[in-house]
Design a protein around this motif. Structure first.
Motif, PDB file in Angstrom:
ATOM      1  N   LEU A  60      35.543  31.483  31.645  1.00 52.68           N
ATOM      2  CA  LEU A  60      35.473  32.936  31.852  1.00 52.68           C
ATOM      3  C   LEU A  60      35.911  33.337  33.257  1.00 52.68           C
ATOM      4  O   LEU A  60      36.647  34.312  33.442  1.00 52.68           O
ATOM      5  N   TYR A  61      35.451  32.598  34.249  1.00 55.33           N
ATOM      6  CA  TYR A  61      35.790  32.944  35.627  1.00 55.33           C
ATOM      7  C   TYR A  61      37.282  32.803  35.868  1.00 55.33           C
ATOM      8  O   TYR A  61      37.910  33.684  36.473  1.00 55.33           O
ATOM      9  N   LEU A  62      37.859  31.710  35.400  1.00 57.94           N
ATOM     10  CA  LEU A  62      39.298  31.508  35.586  1.00 57.94           C
ATOM     11  C   LEU A  62      40.111  32.540  34.814  1.00 57.94           C
ATOM     12  O   LEU A  62      41.151  32.989  35.299  1.00 57.94           O
ATOM     13  N   ALA A  63      39.642  32.953  33.654  1.00 57.01           N
ATOM     14  CA  ALA A  63      40.312  34.039  32.932  1.00 57.01           C
ATOM     15  C   ALA A  63      40.281  35.314  33.778  1.00 57.01           C
ATOM     16  O   ALA A  63      41.277  36.051  33.855  1.00 57.01           O
ATOM     17  N   GLY A  64      39.151  35.570  34.443  1.00 62.55           N
ATOM     18  CA  GLY A  64      39.059  36.725  35.336  1.00 62.55           C
ATOM     19  C   GLY A  64      39.998  36.613  36.518  1.00 62.55           C
ATOM     20  O   GLY A  64      40.646  37.600  36.907  1.00 62.55           O
ATOM     21  N   VAL A  65      40.108  35.435  37.097  1.00 58.42           N
ATOM     22  CA  VAL A  65      41.025  35.218  38.224  1.00 58.42           C
ATOM     23  C   VAL A  65      42.460  35.514  37.788  1.00 58.42           C
ATOM     24  O   VAL A  65      43.203  36.212  38.483  1.00 58.42           O
ATOM     25  N   VAL A  66      42.832  35.014  36.628  1.00 60.48           N
ATOM     26  CA  VAL A  66      44.198  35.236  36.138  1.00 60.48           C
ATOM     27  C   VAL A  66      44.421  36.711  35.847  1.00 60.48           C
ATOM     28  O   VAL A  66      45.432  37.290  36.263  1.00 60.48           O
ATOM     29  N   PHE A  67      43.481  37.345  35.164  1.00 59.23           N
ATOM     30  CA  PHE A  67      43.647  38.751  34.766  1.00 59.23           C
ATOM     31  C   PHE A  67      43.651  39.692  35.972  1.00 59.23           C
ATOM     32  O   PHE A  67      44.484  40.596  36.060  1.00 59.23           O
TER      33      PHE A  67
END
Length: 134
Positions: A65-72
């Motif tokens: 979830l955190y890495l998805a947030g970083v990418v988004f």
């Protein structure tokens, strides 16, 4: 008639490359950080709240979830590494502040020095991951 999109320019490829790049940087740095600091910072300061080991499912869910947030929020909207760094630093500050300041507000004996160190760490590691993803 529009030119066909080259597979290397596809949105999915940008997303995948951004996620993998950010994940490699974030996971490498965070593993080193936690290995070095668990016993030196966290255990002496908040050891009474910590479990032995960690919940693998919860940790995996956080990282995805955190890495998805970083990418988004940081990687995809940035055209330059410098912009990804700045967006990543701010995203990391907000995310780590959410955790630490909530603990600061609600938990007895949550130390301020842990909050400050985590805010700096969260900004740095997330900025680095965003740059790696860009």
């Amino acid at each position: 008639m529009p030119e066909a999109m080259h597979p290397a320019d596809s949105p999915f490829r940008s997303l995948a490359v951004g996620f993998v790049g950010a994940a490699v940087v974030f996971l490498t740095l965070d593993a080193a950080w936690l290995t070095a600091m668990a016993e030196r910072l966290y255990r002496p300061s908040i050891g009474h709240l910590m479990r032995e080991g960690f919940d693998v499912v919860a940790a995996a869910a956080f990282y995805v979830l955190y890495l998805a947030g970083v990418v988004f929020f940081a990687v995809l909207p940035s055209r330059q590494v410098r912009h990804a760094l700045l967006r990543g630093a701010f995203f990391g500050l907000v995310a780590y502040a959410t955790y630490d300041l909530t603990n600061q507000a609600t938990l007895r004996d949550w130390p301020w020095h842990v909050t400050f160190i985590d805010l700096v760490w969260g900004s740095f590691v997330t900025a680095s991951a965003a740059a790696g993803g860009r």
